[in-house]
Write an enzyme that holds these catalytic residues in place. Sequence first.
Site, PDB file in Angstrom:
ATOM      1  N   GLU B 322     -19.769 -39.164 105.096  1.00 16.97           N
ATOM      2  CA  GLU B 322     -19.884 -38.702 103.799  1.00 16.97           C
ATOM      3  C   GLU B 322     -20.104 -37.359 104.113  1.00 16.97           C
ATOM      4  O   GLU B 322     -20.820 -36.517 103.448  1.00 16.97           O
ATOM      5  CB  GLU B 322     -20.824 -39.161 102.960  1.00 16.97           C
ATOM      6  N   ASP B 401     -21.709 -50.856  99.634  1.00 18.68           N
ATOM      7  CA  ASP B 401     -22.753 -49.745  99.244  1.00 18.68           C
ATOM      8  C   ASP B 401     -23.402 -50.310  98.506  1.00 18.68           C
ATOM      9  O   ASP B 401     -23.501 -49.900  97.173  1.00 18.68           O
ATOM     10  CB  ASP B 401     -21.934 -48.330  99.201  1.00 18.68           C
ATOM     11  N   GLU B 429     -29.555 -47.639  92.393  1.00 17.45           N
ATOM     12  CA  GLU B 429     -28.305 -46.791  92.239  1.00 17.45           C
ATOM     13  C   GLU B 429     -27.318 -47.599  91.347  1.00 17.45           C
ATOM     14  O   GLU B 429     -26.813 -47.062  90.577  1.00 17.45           O
ATOM     15  CB  GLU B 429     -27.982 -46.326  93.403  1.00 17.45           C
TER      16      GLU B 429
END
Lengths: 727, 727
Positions: B322, B401, B429
């Site tokens: 990333e 993820d 998240e």
Amino acid sequence: MTVSDLPSPLDPAGVHAAWLPPEALRAIGSRRTLVHGDGLLVETVHDEVARACARYGGSVLHRAPGGGCTGRPGGRPGARAVGREGEPYDLVLALTTADPLPAVAEAVRAGFGRNRGTGDHAAGAEGYVIDRHDDITVVIADDPAGLLYGLFHLVRLGGRAFGGTRRAEHHRPATPRRILDHWDNVDVHPVMGQVERGYAGGSIFWLDGALRDDLSRVRAYGRLLAACGVNAITVNNVNVHAGEARLLTDRLGEVAAIAGELRPYGIQVHLSVGFASPVTLGGLPTADPLDDDVRKWWAAATERVYEALPDFGGYLVKADSEGQPGPFAYGRTHADGANVLAEALAPFGGIVRWRAFVYNHRQDWRDRSTDRARAACDHFAPLDGLFRDNVILQVKHGPIDFQTREPVSPVIAAMPSTRVAVELQVTQEYTGQQRHVCYLAPMWSEVLGFRPWGPGGRAVADVAAGNTASDTEDGAAGGGLVGVSNVGADRYWTGHPLAQANLYAFGRLAWSPDLEPAAILDEWIDLTFAPVTDGDPERLRDALHAIMDDSWRTYESYTAPLGVGFMVRPGHHYGPDVDGYEYTPWGTYHFADRDGVGVDRTRATGTGFTGQYPRPWSEVYESVERCPDELLLFFHHVPYGHVLRSGSTVIQHIYDSHFAGVERVAEARRRWDGLIGAGVVVAPALHTRVRELLDEQLRSAEEWRDQINAYFFRKSGVPDAHGRRIP
Amino acid sequence: MTVSDLPSPLDPAGVHAAWLPPEALRAIGSRRTLVHGDGLLVETVHDEVARACARYGGSVLHRAPGGGCTGRPGGRPGARAVGREGEPYDLVLALTTADPLPAVAEAVRAGFGRNRGTGDHAAGAEGYVIDRHDDITVVIADDPAGLLYGLFHLVRLGGRAFGGTRRAEHHRPATPRRILDHWDNVDVHPVMGQVERGYAGGSIFWLDGALRDDLSRVRAYGRLLAACGVNAITVNNVNVHAGEARLLTDRLGEVAAIAGELRPYGIQVHLSVGFASPVTLGGLPTADPLDDDVRKWWAAATERVYEALPDFGGYLVKADSEGQPGPFAYGRTHADGANVLAEALAPFGGIVRWRAFVYNHRQDWRDRSTDRARAACDHFAPLDGLFRDNVILQVKHGPIDFQTREPVSPVIAAMPSTRVAVELQVTQEYTGQQRHVCYLAPMWSEVLGFRPWGPGGRAVADVAAGNTASDTEDGAAGGGLVGVSNVGADRYWTGHPLAQANLYAFGRLAWSPDLEPAAILDEWIDLTFAPVTDGDPERLRDALHAIMDDSWRTYESYTAPLGVGFMVRPGHHYGPDVDGYEYTPWGTYHFADRDGVGVDRTRATGTGFTGQYPRPWSEVYESVERCPDELLLFFHHVPYGHVLRSGSTVIQHIYDSHFAGVERVAEARRRWDGLIGAGVVVAPALHTRVRELLDEQLRSAEEWRDQINAYFFRKSGVPDAHGRRIP
């Protein structure tokens, strides 16, 4: 003042000259000129000519009515002497209020005589007459601003201004209000950046939270604006954050400093203010517009502004919109809200521009009865006639928000007793963000020429100009034309060098809404490229027309189809995301399902928005057969197999237009690449910048094509009639 | 040291006590205790008991092996005297290395004797034996850390620790690596905030770009962590920004200060470092791991770290992920990259944790052959055996993820010669961002209990612990369990007060992966609520179980269906956006069209991801019939009419689960509201916070339900079998 006295902040180091490279003034600077009259802007005219003469060998004499001369009277053989001193001028720029010279007198007679039939009997505010006979070109004006605009007219004409004989032409702006709104923040906003919806770097006014030390670029900016016809700017963002709010009070000096740089070019300064300022800045317990202390606070604050800035333009207010405070909090109307500011400004001749961009941005997507398109009319039409004379209602050109294709906002036709300004978005928030070539003049021209009451009725430009029987002759009763600036600290001013043309075109259309977009582009090309381009100027012109003329329609063809709009990625609004806003509170939907797509805004079965238009449009838009193809999905929900007026089905139109749009971008890229080695030279850095941006435009256009096509193929299941690959 | 000498930073003003309110130590603090042994953590044990005694009237004697006593020996009648001085203790906490006391000797004999058959012959690192006979409760340990954990075991037992006779129990952690990673930034990142993916306010370590002046909260945090079994933290974000990078060098003092607060609770400190540090901090021209200067730079930097922090834990690295720099830039492998850091750490006993979260985040959504789920295995499996002994490969539990439902990552089973740590995300998240109740222990428990090689094979927890024949007995050959912290400066530590349970459960599962989630919740409830709750504790317990036990499955039921994942709004990841990531470069797709939905990851017709699993899962996941329903759309693209193992069709399952999920949230809200006036009292502020969050959870769940249902109804055209409203 002599040339050597002049500061020369007009070519800030490293910044592109845009449409005023020194060469643009070569024709003037190589001749003999008399500037006749006085006033700050007459001095600007003289200084412009003097600077050009210093470069190109001409001369200029400045005669003020009351007294002496500056400059070096020339003595070129063969030129006819007309001045009292007998100098042989090529060009006379004179105020009608100055002592008449023979040539001036002739021009006045010829120009005004010829126009008398139309009711004009003077050049009028900001107007000028341009004439040429006996080898002398003459520009006369009633006021210094007119003389400055006349000078820039000559700049556009270049060498043509000094050949043969010209019939006298009388030019005056369609409206006295030609304003660029900057959405600049003093501080860098954590989400929106320093310039909200800005794609050209930071603010040219502020840096690191403070006014820039060097404002030379601001003066150069004012000059560019004057040269295209803009005469006012709003310096700060309509979303007024805490630091920026103080520009109205203890940071007013920064506004005055900006105004000081712009004043020599006739650019007036306006300020965006927060409706809650009496609370946030004044410490009052309320901002209720009917509260007496609030009224006094606005009056006192405004008086202080005019002490510092006697030529201050006025306030711009975004109230009760997208989280900004407004009169609704106190149970008051927007007329109440605007009028309290207007009352404070009236003694000084200032205006309030009050934005009509009021809608519910906390809509429930499950509620099909609410329609954001209706909001402005629903809110404001009932208030027609209730605003003070110095309130201008500033209306976005479409009912939603600067989409690539929208119908004209019905508010423009719905408030006959209100001064209405039409707001255009020069910054390309939804039209490629200055990474895509998208020359917007054709869209604006369509908008300005749209006739809400049908053929024979007035056009949008007339409403903005206030051209009704009851209006004063100078159009003051209209609200004017407003653009959201696309300018930033980028060396090319606008990020994409070709986006400069949008800024230029905005100014030219504000001055003269009936100009042809292609003709404006020619002006812009001549000024910007021709003087600095070696090789074949016509080849460059052809290429730029090929790339730019239809670029708006090209952009439309590969983005959201048939007027449905808003298939952009939420937040930053760049690139496609078909469902990005589909289930959000922002009120922008397309309702695509496996059978069809579009928003039913008819009176018969939809939200009734079509009823906000006068006839014939209320009928045209209501009818699925009569509605123009390019707005079909804005007004109707139709099956994918629906046959358009063009003969294609909706689904096949989506595929075809998206494949074709990408092809046109690829062709534009080839045209631009082809300029190299073909006898056409543009500055290498500029060529590279544009080439890189065209690469990105092509990538993005392919992304748009593939996402839109894939989305509708997945939903409809209808294959492309031509068997092209849909991923 | 006496009680009055103790600083008491353990109840920072205004901060919720979480699972260690003073009342939790009442049972100990009202008795007579002997602490026997020396070392920093033994002092902590003594201080804990002393502070409790000061509050509840008990007494404590601290005897160090080499010398004298501190504390006030008590003389309670009726208690049996066992100490050399003849005091009648209720509780003895003793190191086996200390001079044996009779009770200690007995416990050692009983405890170790009983466990000898399992191969244990000592308490082991961090382990302890707890025993009770003859009215004395005894905790013995080989090291001070074990004694501290034993003390907190007693805290969990409360009064039960001192009743009747207990069989000796031997407790030791499944793995010595039980680590919480903080994604804290020193500075507030303009997009990601101060704590990346943090939902509980700012960092507890840093404020306004500097280390906080008052670190008392850090010490209190260390105490909470020790009480649930965590023994290390990483202080900063794996995305290492410029300022944070300097924690490795000139800002190392800040890390040392944090470590100083945590050391008394046995919490080791780790640091996230940037792979490019030799360039960005060291000024070298390269960060090539095979470059000799780079190797020297890492060695020297690491030596300086250990000079300041002799008990420093090691480095955490997110490389080539990333946008973070990594060895790929130099044509090196991740083994090369990790090993250069490992070499620098090895002399000091430090470890490198190297994240396996490497994938192409610039994927072209049009390329169906690329599969993000495959990436970690494709990148890392070929490197098995190439990492140094002190490298741990840190693998997210699922292949994508941290989605609400994913299969277990195949990497965990694919690298038998590599130490693997399993990373869980305590911060929510993708599971409601600490606005939704989502007790994650059931998910983690499933993950840890999953057997990649099928029934009878080792479980994920075994891999993390390193329990193979070749491993050392203390599990050091495993990589351990890592959680991403959900803690911030919020007064409840975790935003949602009930999200504390996730932090607690993470620690407890890291220590003992086979604990039952409901039993952990009971512990947490007893500690957190029971002592401070008037009224009926069982009613509160029942309500919390009803609200929390199945909250993960409830969350799953109203969000992305059947394991397909990632239907969240891009960027912030809160709330639904079915197509939000569908056409993006991030590699997370669902491929829904008018006929069906899901990702074909089979070997037969898809990306082949199923082949990364050993049997039987490679066969189970490959088969559309055998694949578990909850993962069906992760592995297969099926028609909406496909019949699940449950008997429902996919489309009807989507409708049913979404309607039912919202109902369960509404019921949870009713249960929580019902606590008021029902003889159950929780702190009003806490009750209000939870109630407001349940309001938001219900609103959000309805939003999820309606968007997911509307999306699939619009696409499939299949009506709900029960005729419920789909907007």
